[in-house]
Design an enzyme around this catalytic site. Sequence first.
Site, PDB file in Angstrom:
ATOM      1  N   PHE A   5     -34.710  -9.058  55.946  1.00  0.00           N
ATOM      2  CA  PHE A   5     -35.365  -8.371  54.819  1.00  0.00           C
ATOM      3  C   PHE A   5     -35.167  -9.217  53.569  1.00  0.00           C
ATOM      4  O   PHE A   5     -34.027  -9.398  53.116  1.00  0.00           O
ATOM      5  CB  PHE A   5     -34.687  -7.012  54.659  1.00  0.00           C
ATOM      6  N   GLY A  22       3.597  -7.442  55.816  1.00  0.00           N
ATOM      7  CA  GLY A  22       3.093  -8.791  56.090  1.00  0.00           C
ATOM      8  C   GLY A  22       2.086  -8.803  57.230  1.00  0.00           C
ATOM      9  O   GLY A  22       1.090  -9.538  57.198  1.00  0.00           O
ATOM     10  N   GLU A  58     -27.123  -4.147  48.654  1.00  0.00           N
ATOM     11  CA  GLU A  58     -27.911  -2.898  48.643  1.00  0.00           C
ATOM     12  C   GLU A  58     -27.655  -2.101  47.374  1.00  0.00           C
ATOM     13  O   GLU A  58     -27.533  -0.872  47.410  1.00  0.00           O
ATOM     14  CB  GLU A  58     -27.574  -2.053  49.864  1.00  0.00           C
TER      15      GLU A  58
HETATM   16  C1  LIG Z   1     -23.312 -10.814  52.411  1.00  0.00           C
HETATM   17  C2  LIG Z   1     -24.537 -10.378  51.682  1.00  0.00           C
HETATM   18  C3  LIG Z   1     -25.681 -10.001  52.396  1.00  0.00           C
HETATM   19  C4  LIG Z   1     -26.839  -9.639  51.715  1.00  0.00           C
HETATM   20  N1  LIG Z   1     -27.970  -9.314  52.441  1.00  0.00           N
HETATM   21  C5  LIG Z   1     -29.161  -9.132  51.767  1.00  0.00           C
HETATM   22  C6  LIG Z   1     -30.386  -8.950  52.502  1.00  0.00           C
HETATM   23  O1  LIG Z   1     -30.393  -8.886  53.737  1.00  0.00           O
HETATM   24  N2  LIG Z   1     -31.553  -8.862  51.808  1.00  0.00           N
HETATM   25  C7  LIG Z   1     -31.586  -8.924  50.436  1.00  0.00           C
HETATM   26  O2  LIG Z   1     -32.681  -8.854  49.875  1.00  0.00           O
HETATM   27  N3  LIG Z   1     -30.432  -9.067  49.716  1.00  0.00           N
HETATM   28  C8  LIG Z   1     -29.236  -9.182  50.356  1.00  0.00           C
HETATM   29  N4  LIG Z   1     -28.077  -9.366  49.649  1.00  0.00           N
HETATM   30  C9  LIG Z   1     -28.143  -9.480  48.184  1.00  0.00           C
HETATM   31  C10 LIG Z   1     -27.523  -8.302  47.444  1.00  0.00           C
HETATM   32  O3  LIG Z   1     -28.325  -7.178  47.552  1.00  0.00           O
HETATM   33  C11 LIG Z   1     -27.291  -8.772  46.001  1.00  0.00           C
HETATM   34  O4  LIG Z   1     -26.174  -9.655  46.046  1.00  0.00           O
HETATM   35  C12 LIG Z   1     -27.039  -7.605  45.060  1.00  0.00           C
HETATM   36  O5  LIG Z   1     -28.204  -6.858  44.874  1.00  0.00           O
HETATM   37  C13 LIG Z   1     -26.542  -8.101  43.688  1.00  0.00           C
HETATM   38  O6  LIG Z   1     -27.322  -9.132  43.216  1.00  0.00           O
HETATM   39  P1  LIG Z   1     -26.610 -10.470  42.667  1.00  0.00           P
HETATM   40  O7  LIG Z   1     -25.642 -10.943  43.700  1.00  0.00           O
HETATM   41  O8  LIG Z   1     -27.687 -11.397  42.250  1.00  0.00           O
HETATM   42  O9  LIG Z   1     -25.748 -10.001  41.426  1.00  0.00           O
HETATM   43  P2  LIG Z   1     -26.286  -9.765  39.934  1.00  0.00           P
HETATM   44  O10 LIG Z   1     -27.502  -8.920  39.946  1.00  0.00           O
HETATM   45  O11 LIG Z   1     -26.362 -11.095  39.247  1.00  0.00           O
HETATM   46  O12 LIG Z   1     -25.094  -8.914  39.319  1.00  0.00           O
HETATM   47  C14 LIG Z   1     -23.860  -9.514  38.894  1.00  0.00           C
HETATM   48  C15 LIG Z   1     -23.026  -8.422  38.239  1.00  0.00           C
HETATM   49  O13 LIG Z   1     -23.714  -7.930  37.089  1.00  0.00           O
HETATM   50  C16 LIG Z   1     -23.835  -6.508  37.168  1.00  0.00           C
HETATM   51  N5  LIG Z   1     -25.092  -6.094  36.525  1.00  0.00           N
HETATM   52  C17 LIG Z   1     -26.338  -6.572  36.753  1.00  0.00           C
HETATM   53  N6  LIG Z   1     -27.216  -5.931  35.963  1.00  0.00           N
HETATM   54  C18 LIG Z   1     -26.514  -5.016  35.267  1.00  0.00           C
HETATM   55  C19 LIG Z   1     -26.860  -4.007  34.289  1.00  0.00           C
HETATM   56  N7  LIG Z   1     -28.123  -3.815  33.895  1.00  0.00           N
HETATM   57  N8  LIG Z   1     -25.872  -3.259  33.773  1.00  0.00           N
HETATM   58  C20 LIG Z   1     -24.586  -3.433  34.171  1.00  0.00           C
HETATM   59  N9  LIG Z   1     -24.201  -4.334  35.058  1.00  0.00           N
HETATM   60  C21 LIG Z   1     -25.162  -5.119  35.617  1.00  0.00           C
HETATM   61  C22 LIG Z   1     -23.801  -6.194  38.656  1.00  0.00           C
HETATM   62  O14 LIG Z   1     -23.380  -4.857  38.895  1.00  0.00           O
HETATM   63  C23 LIG Z   1     -22.782  -7.225  39.160  1.00  0.00           C
HETATM   64  O15 LIG Z   1     -21.488  -6.726  38.945  1.00  0.00           O
HETATM   65  C24 LIG Z   1     -26.858  -9.652  50.296  1.00  0.00           C
HETATM   66  C25 LIG Z   1     -25.705  -9.997  49.602  1.00  0.00           C
HETATM   67  C26 LIG Z   1     -24.559 -10.344  50.270  1.00  0.00           C
HETATM   68  C27 LIG Z   1     -23.333 -10.726  49.484  1.00  0.00           C
END
Ligand SMILES: Cc1cc2nc3c(=O)[nH]c(=O)nc-3n(C[C@H](O)[C@H](O)[C@H](O)COP(=O)(O)OP(=O)(O)OC[C@H]3O[C@@H](n4cnc5c(N)ncnc54)[C@H](O)[C@@H]3O)c2cc1C
Length: 392
Positions: free
Chosen positions: A136, A348, A371
């Site tokens: 996805f 540990g 998600e």
């Molecule tokens: C192992 C893994 C598997 C994944 N699998 C999928 C997948 O299958 N398909 C897919 O589409 N995605 C997938 N993801 C992506 C995942 O959904 C995103 O990592 C997540 O939505 C956060 O996006 P980001 O990592 O870019 O963090 P960012 O959006 O950059 O956020 C960084 C920080 O800023 C905070 N933040 C952002 N905006 C705001 C706001 N307006 N107010 C306050 N705080 C805010 C967030 O809460 C977070 O703490 C996966 C991620 C991981 C780690």
Amino acid sequence: MKTSSFQAPDFYQLDDLFTDEHKLIRQSIRAFVNAEISPIIENCAEKAEFPVHLVKRFGDMGIFGPTIPAEYGGGGLDYIAYGLIMQELERGDSGMRSVASVQSSLVMYPINEFGDEAQKARFLPKLASGHLLGCFGLTEPDYGSDPGRMITKYEDKGDHFLLNGAKMWISNAPLADIAVVWAKNEAGRIHVLLVERGMEGFTTPEIHGKWSLRASCTGELIFDNVKVPKENLLPNISGLAGPLKCLDSARYGIAWGALGAAMDCYDTAVRYSKERIQFGRPIGSFQLIQKKLAEMLTAITKAQLLCWRLGMLKNEGKATTPQISLAKRNNVEMAIEVAREARQILGGMGITNQYPIMRHLMNLESVITYEGTHDIHLLILGREITGLQAFE
Ligand SMILES: Cc1cc2nc3c(=O)[nH]c(=O)nc-3n(C[C@H](O)[C@H](O)[C@H](O)COP(=O)(O)OP(=O)(O)OC[C@H]3O[C@@H](n4cnc5c(N)ncnc54)[C@H](O)[C@@H]3O)c2cc1C
């Protein structure tokens, strides 16, 4: 090594609320996890290897698409059954539950909900049986919590669409046969395309170096002038509501899954506290250890009740996005707290791969982020309470 000795806590006799069918499904997935996941998972996590042979086994076990109608190869089951499957799988490993969540809620669900008859008939039975693996693609390198600003786009070239862009952090990507890809058309409207492995210009490099979900395969999706046949656009959805509906379904499963990870950590800690002798007594006889265990059981019991009620609302078609956010947010945080306390009870030994706790703890660091991050779910609840949007 802990494998089949697991005893699920059921302090408020929730089993009385499950049907015989629910209990049978739970038992069969529990036995499957004991036999085929628990014995290999520490090794897979250590080597950062996805046990790819399990995809077909998940298909055999009815793990893919439990709520999809039977005519398309799904299980035709209700949302409590789906939740229990997710709970048992994540008791084994969050990465294994992630594979099932992606396939069921993020690939089969949109094809079933937004696809036409030909698309459903072509893809769903093979996804259900594990002959095809899906992924996805919503998140992009520069757009995670803010997917509405995605820049992946496609143009209508008459007899096909031309897709360009990139997706990041995509579970299953390096192995997937098909990708459910959210992209904007020339008018800037979000639609969803099914991109198939082998299409020219489509590559799926793996992301290495994860300390979390190590047994799950994560990668990028790169689209470099990919010609996508027009019949691969799912016709019955447009806009951000599409991916958000899929995420609602997957987040519901995560709420149950986190419960499974917490139950495994709790069960491990109870067992260990009765066996480990310090100061001439089992550590379980000390009040501070009992406090930890009592608080863990309390948190798990509340989360179980939450899942059950949310499942009933899902069955009635009444579960709302904020209700699902509350459950995902609460249960994942609960699981992390339970895992941390369990790890301490094991001293540990808690940091070793002789026990599942440290692996669960590391996995849950992804689960609390993907998600919808923990804070984004809090803001969804804040918007529900106040009617005021804090994050756009
Ligand atoms: C192992 C893994 C598997 C994944 N699998 C999928 C997948 O299958 N398909 C897919 O589409 N995605 C997938 N993801 C992506 C995942 O959904 C995103 O990592 C997540 O939505 C956060 O996006 P980001 O990592 O870019 O963090 P960012 O959006 O950059 O956020 C960084 C920080 O800023 C905070 N933040 C952002 N905006 C705001 C706001 N307006 N107010 C306050 N705080 C805010 C967030 O809460 C977070 O703490 C996966 C991620 C991981 C780690």
